[in-house]
Write an enzyme that holds these catalytic residues in place. Structure first.
Site, PDB file in Angstrom:
ATOM      1  N   ASP A 107       0.873  -1.175   0.000  1.00  0.00           N
ATOM      2  CA  ASP A 107       0.000   0.000   0.000  1.00  0.00           C
ATOM      3  C   ASP A 107       0.916   1.232   0.000  1.00  0.00           C
ATOM      4  O   ASP A 107       1.321   1.701  -1.067  1.00  0.00           O
ATOM      5  CB  ASP A 107      -0.897  -0.084   1.243  1.00  0.00           C
ATOM      6  CG  ASP A 107      -2.022   0.918   1.262  1.00  0.00           C
ATOM      7  OD1 ASP A 107      -2.009   1.835   0.429  1.00  0.00           O
ATOM      8  OD2 ASP A 107      -2.913   0.815   2.103  1.00  0.00           O
ATOM      9  N   VAL A 157     -10.314  -3.179  -0.683  1.00  0.00           N
ATOM     10  CA  VAL A 157     -10.477  -4.563  -1.122  1.00  0.00           C
ATOM     11  C   VAL A 157     -10.269  -5.545   0.021  1.00  0.00           C
ATOM     12  O   VAL A 157      -9.497  -5.295   0.948  1.00  0.00           O
ATOM     13  CB  VAL A 157      -9.538  -4.924  -2.293  1.00  0.00           C
ATOM     14  CG1 VAL A 157      -9.916  -4.150  -3.535  1.00  0.00           C
ATOM     15  CG2 VAL A 157      -8.077  -4.704  -1.943  1.00  0.00           C
ATOM     16  N   ARG A 169     -11.223 -12.451   5.310  1.00  0.00           N
ATOM     17  CA  ARG A 169      -9.924 -13.012   4.904  1.00  0.00           C
ATOM     18  C   ARG A 169     -10.107 -14.345   4.182  1.00  0.00           C
ATOM     19  O   ARG A 169      -9.285 -14.749   3.372  1.00  0.00           O
ATOM     20  CB  ARG A 169      -9.027 -13.237   6.129  1.00  0.00           C
ATOM     21  CG  ARG A 169      -8.548 -11.965   6.826  1.00  0.00           C
ATOM     22  CD  ARG A 169      -7.446 -12.320   7.805  1.00  0.00           C
ATOM     23  NE  ARG A 169      -7.203 -11.298   8.818  1.00  0.00           N
ATOM     24  CZ  ARG A 169      -6.352 -10.281   8.678  1.00  0.00           C
ATOM     25  NH1 ARG A 169      -5.686 -10.114   7.554  1.00  0.00           N
ATOM     26  NH2 ARG A 169      -6.168  -9.420   9.661  1.00  0.00           N
TER      27      ARG A 169
HETATM   28  C1  PRP Z   1      -1.206  -4.952   5.507  1.00  0.00           C
HETATM   29  C2  PRP Z   1      -0.469  -5.829   4.516  1.00  0.00           C
HETATM   30  C3  PRP Z   1       0.945  -5.328   4.588  1.00  0.00           C
HETATM   31  C4  PRP Z   1       0.782  -3.865   4.938  1.00  0.00           C
HETATM   32  C5  PRP Z   1       0.951  -3.036   3.707  1.00  0.00           C
HETATM   33  O1  PRP Z   1      -1.107  -5.514   6.769  1.00  0.00           O
HETATM   34  O2  PRP Z   1      -0.561  -7.185   4.845  1.00  0.00           O
HETATM   35  O3  PRP Z   1       1.699  -5.998   5.566  1.00  0.00           O
HETATM   36  O4  PRP Z   1      -0.548  -3.694   5.455  1.00  0.00           O
HETATM   37  O5  PRP Z   1       0.770  -1.684   3.989  1.00  0.00           O
HETATM   38  P1  PRP Z   1       1.888  -0.586   3.717  1.00  0.00           P
HETATM   39  O6  PRP Z   1       2.443  -0.813   2.349  1.00  0.00           O
HETATM   40  O7  PRP Z   1       1.124   0.720   3.807  1.00  0.00           O
HETATM   41  O8  PRP Z   1       2.926  -0.671   4.791  1.00  0.00           O
HETATM   42  P2  PRP Z   1      -2.007  -5.053   8.004  1.00  0.00           P
HETATM   43  O9  PRP Z   1      -1.216  -4.071   8.837  1.00  0.00           O
HETATM   44  O10 PRP Z   1      -3.333  -4.577   7.489  1.00  0.00           O
HETATM   45  O11 PRP Z   1      -2.161  -6.363   8.860  1.00  0.00           O
HETATM   46  P3  PRP Z   1      -2.813  -7.771   8.459  1.00  0.00           P
HETATM   47  O12 PRP Z   1      -1.941  -8.368   7.388  1.00  0.00           O
HETATM   48  O13 PRP Z   1      -2.790  -8.555   9.714  1.00  0.00           O
HETATM   49  O14 PRP Z   1      -4.218  -7.502   7.963  1.00  0.00           O
END
Ligand code: PRP
Length: 187
Positions: A107, A157, A169
């Site tokens: 992201d 998403v 999930r």
């Molecule tokens: C999401 C995804 C990545 C991170 C990406 O994890 O799995 O690890 O965010 O975001 P970034 O590029 O802005 O750093 P999340 O923190 O949502 O945890 P999860 O995987 O447990 O849902």
């Protein structure tokens, strides 16, 4: 009794199970070639990357070790601080290892960029990444993803590991939620 179905909350499917599987198989074939003479360590970032890790590792023909890390990043989404902390560290020493990080989504790019730097600092022989999804319009830092999956627009998403409030999930496709699901939620 009516069974609650996650499909009822889905607005539209962005990537079907078949499209996801196809991309993962392509990447696995590439990784089989690139790591043919190396002992690869797959490192999945919990929890979102679990589905991708399982699908991906089962497509690989090379011998791959698997490990996990749980990370949390702080920021309110709009303004991320870039500060990442380790909730649960991996269980093996990465010194001299060829690490391939498996992520569900890039992201802002901050989590992956921070993790790649950490593993290099810890002495990994090589550090590469496979990210199933990327939202280019949200990237705040450039991160070198050797094995990119699909680029998606900046939409909320869920599915195939990605959650909304810890739900969805287990959906086997990647989909946009109906706005009614998150409307009024400003957390
Ligand atoms: C999401 C995804 C990545 C991170 C990406 O994890 O799995 O690890 O965010 O975001 P970034 O590029 O802005 O750093 P999340 O923190 O949502 O945890 P999860 O995987 O447990 O849902």
């Amino acid at each position: 009794m009516q069974i609650a179905d996650v499909q009822d909350d889905i607005d539209r499917v962005l990537l079907t199970k078949e499209q996801i599987e196809k991309k993962i198989a392509e990447v696995a074939a590439q990784v089989d070639r690139d790591y043919a003479d190396k002992n690869v360590l797959l490192l999945a970032v919990l929890k979102g990357a679990v589905n991708t890790l399982v699908a991906f590792s089962s497509q690989l023909h090379i011998n791959a070790e698997i490990d996990f890390m749980s990370l949390s990043s702080y920021g309110d989404g709009a303004v991320s601080s870039g500060k990442v902390t380790i909730r649960q560290d991996m269980s093996v020493d990465v010194r001299g290892r060829h690490v391939l990080i498996v992520e569900d989504i890039v992201d802002s790019g901050l989590t992956l960029s921070w993790l790649m730097a950490l593993l290099r600092e810890r002495g990994a022989a090589s550090v590469e990444a496979f990210a199933l999804l990327n939202k280019p319009s949200r990237n705040k830092v450039h991160v070198e993803v050797k094995y990119p999956g699909y680029e998606i627009p900046d939409e909320f998403v869920v599915g195939f590991g990605l959650d909304y409030d810890e739900r969805y999930r287990n959906l086997d496709s990647i989909a946009a939620l109906k706005p009614k699901v998150y409307e009024g939620d400003h957390s």
